[in-house]
Scaffold this active site. Structure first.
Site, PDB file in Angstrom:
ATOM      1  N   THR A  92       0.859  -1.187   0.000  1.00  0.00           N
ATOM      2  CA  THR A  92       0.000   0.000   0.000  1.00  0.00           C
ATOM      3  C   THR A  92       0.898   1.240   0.000  1.00  0.00           C
ATOM      4  O   THR A  92       1.626   1.481   0.959  1.00  0.00           O
ATOM      5  CB  THR A  92      -0.956   0.011   1.211  1.00  0.00           C
ATOM      6  OG1 THR A  92      -0.224  -0.271   2.397  1.00  0.00           O
ATOM      7  CG2 THR A  92      -2.062  -1.012   1.051  1.00  0.00           C
ATOM      8  N   GLY A 136     -10.736  -7.260  -1.166  1.00  0.00           N
ATOM      9  CA  GLY A 136     -12.021  -7.384  -0.490  1.00  0.00           C
ATOM     10  C   GLY A 136     -12.010  -8.218   0.778  1.00  0.00           C
ATOM     11  O   GLY A 136     -13.072  -8.429   1.374  1.00  0.00           O
ATOM     12  N   HIS A 143      -6.716  -4.835  -7.489  1.00  0.00           N
ATOM     13  CA  HIS A 143      -6.144  -3.670  -6.811  1.00  0.00           C
ATOM     14  C   HIS A 143      -7.139  -3.105  -5.778  1.00  0.00           C
ATOM     15  O   HIS A 143      -7.223  -1.910  -5.563  1.00  0.00           O
ATOM     16  CB  HIS A 143      -5.794  -2.597  -7.856  1.00  0.00           C
ATOM     17  CG  HIS A 143      -4.562  -1.794  -7.527  1.00  0.00           C
ATOM     18  ND1 HIS A 143      -3.330  -2.018  -8.108  1.00  0.00           N
ATOM     19  CD2 HIS A 143      -4.374  -0.738  -6.691  1.00  0.00           C
ATOM     20  CE1 HIS A 143      -2.459  -1.133  -7.652  1.00  0.00           C
ATOM     21  NE2 HIS A 143      -3.062  -0.357  -6.779  1.00  0.00           N
TER      22      HIS A 143
HETATM   23  C1  FNR Z   1      -3.119  -0.087  -2.610  1.00  0.00           C
HETATM   24  N1  FNR Z   1      -2.736  -1.091  -3.492  1.00  0.00           N
HETATM   25  C2  FNR Z   1      -1.483  -1.040  -4.069  1.00  0.00           C
HETATM   26  N2  FNR Z   1      -1.045  -2.065  -4.851  1.00  0.00           N
HETATM   27  C3  FNR Z   1       0.193  -2.044  -5.385  1.00  0.00           C
HETATM   28  O1  FNR Z   1       0.573  -2.993  -6.079  1.00  0.00           O
HETATM   29  N3  FNR Z   1       1.032  -1.000  -5.118  1.00  0.00           N
HETATM   30  C4  FNR Z   1       0.675   0.058  -4.357  1.00  0.00           C
HETATM   31  O2  FNR Z   1       1.453   0.973  -4.138  1.00  0.00           O
HETATM   32  C5  FNR Z   1      -0.644   0.067  -3.824  1.00  0.00           C
HETATM   33  N4  FNR Z   1      -1.070   1.105  -3.061  1.00  0.00           N
HETATM   34  C6  FNR Z   1      -2.287   1.031  -2.410  1.00  0.00           C
HETATM   35  C7  FNR Z   1      -2.642   2.029  -1.517  1.00  0.00           C
HETATM   36  C8  FNR Z   1      -3.822   1.924  -0.808  1.00  0.00           C
HETATM   37  C9  FNR Z   1      -4.196   3.011   0.169  1.00  0.00           C
HETATM   38  C10 FNR Z   1      -4.663   0.801  -0.981  1.00  0.00           C
HETATM   39  C11 FNR Z   1      -5.924   0.634  -0.193  1.00  0.00           C
HETATM   40  C12 FNR Z   1      -4.312  -0.189  -1.880  1.00  0.00           C
HETATM   41  C13 FNR Z   1      -3.578  -2.278  -3.694  1.00  0.00           C
HETATM   42  C14 FNR Z   1      -3.270  -3.321  -2.626  1.00  0.00           C
HETATM   43  O3  FNR Z   1      -1.995  -3.868  -2.801  1.00  0.00           O
HETATM   44  C15 FNR Z   1      -4.260  -4.494  -2.691  1.00  0.00           C
HETATM   45  O4  FNR Z   1      -4.320  -5.009  -3.987  1.00  0.00           O
HETATM   46  C16 FNR Z   1      -5.663  -4.079  -2.237  1.00  0.00           C
HETATM   47  O5  FNR Z   1      -5.618  -3.165  -1.177  1.00  0.00           O
HETATM   48  C17 FNR Z   1      -6.429  -5.318  -1.828  1.00  0.00           C
HETATM   49  O6  FNR Z   1      -7.737  -5.008  -1.521  1.00  0.00           O
HETATM   50  P1  FNR Z   1      -8.265  -4.757  -0.019  1.00  0.00           P
HETATM   51  O7  FNR Z   1      -7.657  -5.807   0.855  1.00  0.00           O
HETATM   52  O8  FNR Z   1      -7.803  -3.371   0.338  1.00  0.00           O
HETATM   53  O9  FNR Z   1      -9.725  -4.837  -0.186  1.00  0.00           O
END
Ligand code: FNR
Length: 411
Positions: free
Chosen positions: A81, A311, A278
């Site tokens: 994230t 999710g 994502h």
């Molecule tokens: C993300 N996600 C994400 N994925 C990735 O590959 N690189 C990144 O920098 C980010 N940054 C990011 C920031 C924030 C605030 C969120 C909420 C999500 C996506 C993350 O890796 C993942 O795929 C999802 O968050 C999964 O879904 P849930 O568990 O949030 O529902």
């Protein structure tokens, strides 16, 4: 409510919302356009039912799971994230530490503010690095070298951000980097004094990981502008072949949603894929990750390790994904809510909540170890009726054997 009193992930979400100004909370919470994809992710889990088997010895339950030859204490890890430091100072490293303490993997985001080396130092055996390919491929090659030099075991290439997505909450909030609070937003932010104090004490979070590639002496703002010129950018199978050549250890592709893409990844020699949309942040019309998981597992079989995110809010969701064929599951928002709400304790709390839920559901369904988890526990949504099995006593082999509840030919 205090962190210790949080009963589930939704409680942590509420605590995070209370602590963060809207512009920051919406960045975590929000998705693309109408947020149908977020709703689809969450709904996909609630559509699946687990059928309990009783009178199985579940006195000892073991949720440890092996992944790429490493034994983890639970079958889930922390998804990458980016910009986590906006929600809590040093959030990347807090998450890394919490993952190491809980013996689960932590994927350091390619849009993190801390550096690869800093994460590797605090969680050497648990940190993976997620790469966003840069327009200047020399930068990507150097990041891969740094991940290798830092002795990280696994590189995760995210492929589902070919373009920036239209996240309407961010547009409305005037979200831009580095975060600039306009007057109206500043007033709202003042209602969140703990966050403001943290933010002012630390100053603007800086993309440390990208600093070596920006102009010497560049400010946080200039580095952010540099990153915005480098990502997102288009990535092709040819790039993947090059990354495969540069990275000799475990390589995972994150964001695969089509069985044909999974097959192509296997052909190129990728070790794992993460089925993911994502977290509903890129394509609002995309299916839920859970919906496409069985077809992807069927297409690649054992050729590579299939994982999933998007999710997951409950331990039972994690078990459902395992029943549908995922080998391991990742969470994004769940641990981020915890960290935003309560720092290290909050991250630990999120992990603990999911872990305890997994344990209880394993006990409830009669599955003492994850070796026994499989489609046999699932009631398929269109099942005409439960079919009786011939076995009188359930044993571990019976647990492994699919019930074929959806077998339409069954009488
Ligand atoms: C993300 N996600 C994400 N994925 C990735 O590959 N690189 C990144 O920098 C980010 N940054 C990011 C920031 C924030 C605030 C969120 C909420 C999500 C996506 C993350 O890796 C993942 O795929 C999802 O968050 C999964 O879904 P849930 O568990 O949030 O529902």
């Amino acid at each position: 409510m205090k962190i210790e009193e949080a009963v589930n992930i939704d409680d942590l979400r509420r605590l995070a919302r209370r602590r963060l100004p809207r512009i920051a909370f919406d960045f975590i919470e929000g998705g693309v356009e109408d947020e149908h994809c977020i709703a689809a992710n969450e709904e996909s889990f609630s559509r699946h039912r687990l059928v309990p088997r009783y009178m199985v010895d579940i006195a000892r339950r073991d949720q440890s799971a092996a992944l790429f030859g490493q034994s983890f204490a639970s079958p889930f890890g922390i998804a990458p994230t980016g910009l986590a430091a906006l929600f809590r100072a040093d959030a990347d490293l807090i998450l890394a530490r919490a993952a190491a303490a809980a013996n689960i993997p932590f994927i350091m985001s390619g849009a993190s503010t801390a550096s690869i080396e800093a994460a590797a130092e605090v969680a050497p055996a648990h940190t993976w690095y997620q790469l966003y390919a840069a327009r200047d491929r020399k930068i990507s090659a150097d990041m891969i070298r740094r991940a290798r030099d830092a002795n990280l075991s696994t590189l995760v290439l995210t492929v589902d951000v070919p373009v920036s997505s239209k996240r309407e909450r961010n547009v409305r909030n005037g979200f831009e980097l580095p975060l600039k609070l306009k007057w109206s937003k500043s007033l709202e932010a003042l209602m969140h004094p703990l966050w403001i104090a943290d933010y002012l004490r630390r100053g603007i979070p800086r993309f440390d990981n990208w600093a070596p590639y920006a102009a010497p002496g560049a400010s946080a703002k200039e580095i952010a502008a540099f990153v915005a010129r480098q990502i997102p950018c288009s990535v092709t199978w040819r790039d993947l072949e090059e990354f495969r050549r540069l990275w000799p250890r475990r390589l995972v592709i994150k964001g695969i949603m089509h069985p044909d893409d999974a097959v192509e990844a296997a052909r190129i020699g990728v070790d794992g894929i993460m089925v993911s949309n994502h977290g509903g942040r890129q394509l609002d019309q995309a299916p839920a990750a859970l919906e496409v998981l069985p077809a992807i597992c069927a297409a690649v079989g054992d050729k590579l390790t299939v994982m999933l995110d998007s999710g997951v809010r409950r331990g039972g969701d994690i078990l459902t994904a395992l029943c549908l064929g995922a080998r391991f599951v990742f969470v994004g928002r769940a641990t981020l809510y915890g960290t935003a709400a309560g720092g290290f304790c909050g991250a630990q709390k999120a992990i603990d909540i999911l872990r305890k839920e997994i344990d209880l559901v394993m006990g409830q369904i009669g599955c003492p170890s994850l070796e026994g988890i499989g489609p046999g526990f699932l009631l398929q949504p269109d099942a005409p009726a439960l079919r009786t099995t011939e076995r009188a006593e359930p044993d571990s082999a019976a647990l492994l054997e699919p019930l074929r509840l959806a077998d339409k030919g069954a009488r």
